[in-house]
Design an enzyme around this catalytic site. Structure first.
Site, mmCIF file in Angstrom:
data_model
loop_
_atom_site.group_PDB
_atom_site.id
_atom_site.type_symbol
_atom_site.label_atom_id
_atom_site.label_comp_id
_atom_site.label_asym_id
_atom_site.label_seq_id
_atom_site.Cartn_x
_atom_site.Cartn_y
_atom_site.Cartn_z
ATOM 1 N N GLU A 1 -6.670 -0.232 -6.190
ATOM 2 C CA GLU A 1 -7.273 -0.199 -7.528
ATOM 3 C C GLU A 1 -7.388 1.241 -8.028
ATOM 4 O O GLU A 1 -7.136 1.525 -9.201
ATOM 5 C CB GLU A 1 -8.643 -0.885 -7.532
ATOM 6 C CG GLU A 1 -8.639 -2.321 -7.019
ATOM 7 C CD GLU A 1 -7.570 -3.203 -7.639
ATOM 8 O OE1 GLU A 1 -7.160 -2.947 -8.785
ATOM 9 O OE2 GLU A 1 -7.114 -4.152 -6.963
ATOM 10 N N HIS B 1 -4.056 2.570 -9.264
ATOM 11 C CA HIS B 1 -3.671 2.044 -10.577
ATOM 12 C C HIS B 1 -4.063 3.003 -11.707
ATOM 13 O O HIS B 1 -3.511 2.914 -12.800
ATOM 14 C CB HIS B 1 -4.353 0.703 -10.849
ATOM 15 C CG HIS B 1 -3.557 -0.508 -10.443
ATOM 16 N ND1 HIS B 1 -2.220 -0.647 -10.722
ATOM 17 C CD2 HIS B 1 -3.935 -1.657 -9.824
ATOM 18 C CE1 HIS B 1 -1.801 -1.834 -10.275
ATOM 19 N NE2 HIS B 1 -2.816 -2.465 -9.711
#
Ligand code: 7MF
Ligand code: ZN
Length: 880
Positions: free
Chosen positions: A304, A307
């Protein structure tokens, strides 16, 4: 709720958005009986589009529209139309402010898309198309806007109010309410929007970037979880440092926040500056989380975080490009995990998932390219193909270019496309431009579905001292795709001499003899390579490190497999040879179930693994895992599931029986020393000890049982406690098993993440996961239909791991799954659609099974008001 037949959306129909949104001003009034959302959009016509005079169309789903205003003037009902899932405003100028007020009911949102409530807190999930469940908006990733978000809520119930970016204003309101305003300076697509409101505790830390900026790191969790944050926070800091070191990527905002929520459809979400996690993917303590959970948390936190560049700063033009961000980010998080632990072990884990589940997907009715050409419901395309095969494709580029040119390519990609919404083609072009390599044929990896099969044959000429390898590739047909072109495949190999030493690899015509490993590039349907100066018949070590996501067919003898298992200088291939041998032995037993003793050389190979303490114990721990039933089923043409199950159990029993003393001394050698650590060696030690325990209990060994009971009682960590519990559950020691299950639940009933483990151990075991027992579990006080993790840990574990029970000959497992899918479809279509997966493989099985799987699918198909999600999966499975 859908009213019309689901439509197919095609990549070839892509056109740029007619309207751009520069700025979004949101105001949320959160109440117990609903939420009012005020949205003001600064909109202008897209100058890129010629003849652009049409109506404004915005997406919306399950919204109650209160008012629409254009440049501050309310529109009358004749000036706009609500048509199905769009809001149409026919008459708009080129540049204007549109204000939309909607009323939504997060407290009744069971789909967990958009804004919803989870254990008393408000949270959002907007990827891929959840933002349209909050307000009317051009819900597509190529519309990027700057967001300002004001949240208003009761101060006592929701002291913490979060959104993306920086908090710029806060204050009190009447009636015990308060507000916080957030501003995100980076333009973003609406799928990256997030809001959280709740009574949460805050954990703080800081990180100083390479350029010296201090970043505030904050984690928000329910008070009962406040002691389970440390590992995620440390993982976050390691990820931030790694992305700077390896990719030169710094974090860009002043605050980075992580929130844990219990009800979440997926693992986690990379919302800008405010990542939201499924509790099971972020919360951990030694007492409640297994080694596997720690490892998963580190990888997901990293994923995450990564990203922020691969996904947020550079995002996807449309959802057909999903693998642009997901494949690249999975590649990045696996590089990170390799660097943090054991690269060989990490590779083995990736390949196991790929070969077991992605290959199955690629060979089934839902097969699709890494860049699909069409879809009905995008949520169904968050697949192993997009993620795992997508990561393999990026990995192959890395292999072809080498680390330095790959880094040059990624620098160029980020520089060229920062702030843009782009395509996989843009990614490949950056790699080409930076490296000077031509990747035009390589692009087929994005366009063609199906797992290539490489058929390898060889010839050794003793006289000439040459060794010839011929490699033929073919790609099977997949739905809508036939007669595929050969792909560009990096094929790493080595040749071993009789002492297990790597031989120099000199290609005919070449003279460089310094290499003992090469990456051959396959581009033709058939390729022959000749090596010279080969002084003895070599044992080929093919596709080292699993350099491409393909199947390799080569007529290995057992002799060669044993040799490679012992000697290959490539750790991955050493493991792979062991797996292949075990598969061979199990398959032999499937076709000749009355055979007596199993291959004695398998037993001695495993004895060697257990007894030679000089071997890399992390690799040994992996080698001791027999190929799973799921993998054996995937490899078979018309699998007889009960026969595979029995054969595997028999091999396990014979190995355990023959190796009893070695298993006991392995347990002894890896005894708990009272210090819990997460180095690969320590993790391997626990894994080996628990495997040994499981093997001993499998054959009803009483010393093994006593050790398991003792370990279960005395363990100071969840890996060992659950390891012992699992071994007991999978044994025939009914009393001990029941007692352990009972006491485990008593001890951990307040911890949902542990209860999920408890459910899944039972649901996946043949001993405790009969259909009746599954139905019993579903009436348990801790089971909750509204919680995806609970559904997955019982129903998903049964259908995905307890394969002999699921494939019961009377079809009861299939009927059961069909009922659960139909039931879930009303409340949570995304989870329902994922649960159908095991049934979609019906064609693979013999008639007795496939007919009943088919009728289960038809029962789902005939349900009234079927969601688009389940509709697509079921109809594609039935087609053709
Ligand atoms: C590691 O990709 C690997 C994959 C979408 C939701 C997380 O960041 C994500 C989200 C799904 C399936 C797998 C993963 C994610 C999602 C995931 C998480 C961690 N953008 Br659906
Ligand atoms: Zn992702």
């Amino acid at each position: 709720m859908r009213t019309s037949q689901p439509q197919t959306i095609y990549l070839k129909d892509y056109s740029v958005p007619a309207f751009l949104v520069d700025h979004v001003d949101l105001r949320f009034e959160l109440y117990e009986d609903g939420t009012r959302v005020h949205s003001s959009l600064s909109i202008r016509r897209n100058p890129q589009l010629a003849d652009n005079h049409g109506a404004l169309e915005l997406d919306g789903d399950s919204l109650k529209l209160e008012t629409v205003a254009l440049n501050g003037t309310n529109l009358s009902t004749g000036q706009y139309q609500e048509l199905g899932e769009t809001l149409l405003v026919p008459d708009v100028p080129d540049d204007f402010e549109l204000t939309v007020v909607t009323w939504i009911e997060p407290q009744n949102n069971t789909r967990l898309e958009g804004l919803y409530k989870s254990s008393g807190m408000f949270c959002t999930q907007c990827e891929a198309e959840g933002f349209r469940c909050i307000t009317y908006f051009p819900d597509r990733p190529d519309v990027m806007a700057r967001f300002r978000t004001r949240i208003e809520a009761d101060r006592t119930a929701y002291p913490i109010l979060l959104s993306n970016g920086n908090d710029v204003e806060r204050g009190d309101l009447a009636d015990g309410r308060h507000f916080v305003t957030w501003e995100d300076p980076f333009p973003k697509p609406c799928y990256l929007f997030a809001l959280v409101a709740g009574d949460l505790v805050e954990k703080r830390d800081t990180f100083t970037t390479l350029s010296g900026r201090e970043i505030d790191l904050r984690m928000y969790v329910e008070p009962r979880n406040s002691e389970k944050c440390d590992y995620a926070m440390d993982s976050l800091k390691r990820s931030m440092r790694w992305d700077e070191d390896v990719y030169g990527r710094e974090y860009d905002l002043d605050i980075f926040m992580i929130v844990a929520v219990d009800d979440f459809n997926m693992g986690a979400m990379e919302n800008k500056g405010l990542n939201i996690f499924n509790s099971s993917c972020v919360l951990a303590s030694q007492e409640t989380a297994t080694d596997l959970a720690f490892q998963r948390i580190e990888a997901i936190v990293a994923h995450e975080y990564f990203h922020n560049w691969s996904g947020n700063r550079v995002t996807c033009r449309d959802w057909f490009q999903l693998s642009l961000k997901e494949g690249f980010t999975v590649f990045r998080d696996s590089q990170f995990s390799s660097d943090m632990g054991s690269p060989t072990v990490k590779r083995i884990e990736n390949v196991t998932l790929l070969r077991t589940a992605q290959f199955a997907e690629d060979g089934g009715p839902m097969a699709h390219p890494v860049r699909p050409a069409s879809y009905m419901e995008i949520s169904n395309f968050y697949t192993l193909t997009i993620y795992e095969k997508g990561a393999e494709v990026v990995r192959m580029i890395h292999t072809l270019l080498g680390p330095d040119l790959f880094r040059k390519g990624s620098d160029l990609y980020f520089e060229r496309h920062d702030g843009q919404a782009v395509t996989t083609d843009d990614f490949v072009r950056a790699m080409e431009d930076a490296s000077g390599r031509d990747l035009s044929q390589f692009r087929l990896w994005y366009e063609q579905a199906g797992t290539p099969v490489l058929t390898v044959s060889d010839h050794y000429d003793e006289q000439a001292a040459t060794y010839r390898l011929t490699i033929e590739q073919s790609i099977p047909d997949t739905p809508g795709q036939q007669d595929k072109k050969p792909q560009h495949i990096p094929f790493a190999l080595g040749l071993l001499d009789s002492n297990g030493k790597d031989m120099p690899l000199v290609l005919a015509g070449g003279s460089d003899d310094s290499l003992t490993e090469r990456v051959l590039e396959l581009t033709e349907a058939s390729h022959t390579f000749e090596f010279t100066g080969v002084t003895q018949r070599p044992v080929p070590s093919l596709l080292r490190q699993f350099s491409a996501p393909v199947r390799v067919a080569y007529p290995w003898t057992r002799e060669q497999m044993l040799f490679l298992m012992k000697h290959d200088t490539d750790g991955f291939n050493r493991w792979d040879a062991g797996q292949r041998l075990a598969v061979d032995v199990i398959q032999g037993l499937v076709s000749a179930p009355d055979a007596g003793e199993i291959e004695p050389r398998l037993v001695s190979a495993y004895r060697h693994l257990l007894s030679d303490a000089s071997l890399d114990q992390a690799l040994v721990a992996k080698m001791m895992q027999l190929p799973s039933e799921a993998y054996l089923i995937e490899l078979a043409d018309s699998p007889d599931v009960p026969a595979i199950h029995q054969a595997r159990e028999r091999v396990l029993a014979q190995l355990a029986g023959a190796l009893r003393e070695d298993l006991l001394s392995c347990i002894e050698r890896h005894a708990d020393n009272g210090i819990y650590g997460l180095t690969p060696e320590e993790v391997a030690g626990r894994s080996l000890r628990n495997t040994a325990l499981a093997w001993l209990l499998h054959i009803g060994d009483e010393e093994g049982r006593d050790r398991a009971v003792q370990q279960f009682r005395e363990a100071d960590n969840m890996t060992d406690r659950l390891g012992a519990l699992r071994a007991l559950v999978n044994s025939g020691f009914v009393q001990e098993r029941e007692k352990a299950l009972e006491s485990f639940y008593q001890q951990f009933s307040a911890d949902p993440q542990v209860v999920e483990q408890w459910f899944s151990v039972q649901a996946s075991s043949p001993e405790t996961g009969s259909l009746e027992q599954i139905q019993q579990l579903m009436t348990h006080e801790a089971f909750d239909w509204k919680n995806p993790n609970k559904v997955r840990s019982v129903i998903g574990a049964f259908a995905g791991q307890n394969l002999a029970a699921f494939h019961a000959a009377d079809g009861s497992g299939y009927r059961f799954l069909a009922e659960q899918v139909s039931r879930l479809d009303d409340s949570n279509p995304q989870i329902a659609a994922r649960l159908v997966t095991p049934l979609t493989r019906w064609r693979k099985f013999a008639a007795v099974h496939s007919e009943q799987m088919l009728s289960a699918l038809e029962r789902i198909r005939d349900k009234k008001g079927l969601s688009r999600d389940v509709y697509e999966v079921v109809h594609k499975s039935l087609a053709g």
